[in-house]
Design an enzyme around this catalytic site. Sequence first.
Site, PDB file in Angstrom:
ATOM      1  N   HIS A   1     -36.278 -12.982  10.490  1.00 47.57           N
ATOM      2  CA  HIS A   1     -34.938 -13.491  10.223  1.00 47.57           C
ATOM      3  C   HIS A   1     -34.190 -13.649  11.528  1.00 47.57           C
ATOM      4  O   HIS A   1     -34.254 -12.800  12.412  1.00 47.57           O
ATOM      5  CB  HIS A   1     -34.152 -12.559   9.303  1.00 47.57           C
ATOM      6  CG  HIS A   1     -32.821 -13.126   8.912  1.00 47.57           C
ATOM      7  ND1 HIS A   1     -32.674 -13.967   7.830  1.00 47.57           N
ATOM      8  CD2 HIS A   1     -31.598 -13.016   9.473  1.00 47.57           C
ATOM      9  CE1 HIS A   1     -31.407 -14.340   7.743  1.00 47.57           C
ATOM     10  NE2 HIS A   1     -30.735 -13.779   8.731  1.00 47.57           N
TER      11      HIS A   1
ATOM     12  N   SER B   1     -25.830  -8.390   5.048  1.00 48.23           N
ATOM     13  CA  SER B   1     -26.293  -9.629   4.433  1.00 48.23           C
ATOM     14  C   SER B   1     -27.771  -9.854   4.713  1.00 48.23           C
ATOM     15  O   SER B   1     -28.568 -10.113   3.800  1.00 48.23           O
ATOM     16  CB  SER B   1     -25.473 -10.812   4.957  1.00 48.23           C
ATOM     17  OG  SER B   1     -25.991 -12.036   4.481  1.00 48.23           O
TER      18      SER B   1
END
Length: 456
Positions: A113, A213
Amino acid sequence: MRSGRRTWPAGRSRTKKYRNPVMQFTFDAPTIIRTKRDGGVLSDEAIDWVIDGYTHGRVADEQMSALLMAIFLRGMTKAEIVRWTTAMVNSGERMDFTDLRRDGKPLALVDKHSTGGVGDKITIPLVPVVMACGGAVPQAAGRGLGHTGGTLDKLESIPGFTAELSKAQIRQQLCDLGAAIFAAGELAPADRKIYALRDVTGTTESLPLIASSVMSKKIAEGAKALVLDCKVGSGAFLATEAESRELARTMVELGAAEGLMTRALLTDMETPLGRTVGNAVEVAESLEVLAGGGPADVVELTLALATEMLDAAGVDGTDPAQTLKDGTAMDRFRELVSAQGGDLDHPLPIGAHAETVTAPRSGTMESIDAMSVGLAVWRLGAGRSVPGGRVQSGAGLRIHRRPGEPVAAGEPLFTLYTETPERFQAALAELDGAFSIGDEPPQQRPLIIDRITSGD
């Protein structure tokens, strides 16, 4: 940060009660907002209540917007971040792929990510490289956030491509192909709503909100190892290297606490990655990389992250660079796109209207500000100004001269694309002063700044 006021719970309310197996509290959104606004610390129960309430519509967008801004301004303790992350994970389901086998062996499940960058198309060439080397990537990807682009928006510029996959299809693709790139769906649905709200409320650049998140989705998606690409520089969400380093450490710790092997690279985002920024234009550049070419910085970061991912997943004896040279990564990408309905033989969209920025003088390109370029592309229509808004697949920008390259007066520096030419004025205003041309080559910044693992 504390304010001297009582931490939650405080006050009375006539709203519904949140039930806890040990004790029962009464909560309401305004009091939670005031607690954080005034520098207080939210209890575990308050965080659970507000995340559950927002997920199921009992807390309004306006109330969550106010709380997000309070968090943006006041921050969170480490304990609050851990609980906020856990509450978002628990708002939906957790995927479990431990039963899946390929050639009789458990899948080497690993994901990556990025914290968000300008021109950051790395996921597109990276996933097929890891596939070609024997890794399996369950990639729950996101959409654009603020000035940064989203992997799903980019891939959906491929005609027919869909990221809306069923759980059965994700499992099948992991077994058959070695990857699936999908919208989070039922994974951390609280984060999906909060993510969209952050995008349009000026609350993106918050360490607690970024960390929770990212990690809520990654913890829920079922990978066994995770490599983070934490951006540093003008195009990053956090302003300083120290903040980006702290974000990386926080996320590594969140992963370790959940048994998810997590490591991070700090990488440069002072200048946009590659020569394209947008949606379809970044897919086109990624195809160049998969064909064995493409910008050197995109290739370098792709291979560095692939090496980290394969090591974290326990896959050895493979050379990621070879998969770009011999075409196996391109083959894997074509299979992946085809499995998800896409057609790479169909031309990628490009904005019908173009505008060019030319060099005011000769010399050497000294710098290009990543944030300004990201905002310019957002102005062109590649990003959103309202939750759920449509993005232009063909909107984007091409960089003709990168820092360190020679420039001749009058030659093109940037070409801008959009379907709506009335957007050019605002986009060009963002680029005003966003680059500099000098007489000497600039000092080269390292692309990979540092590596952070658990215990660092």
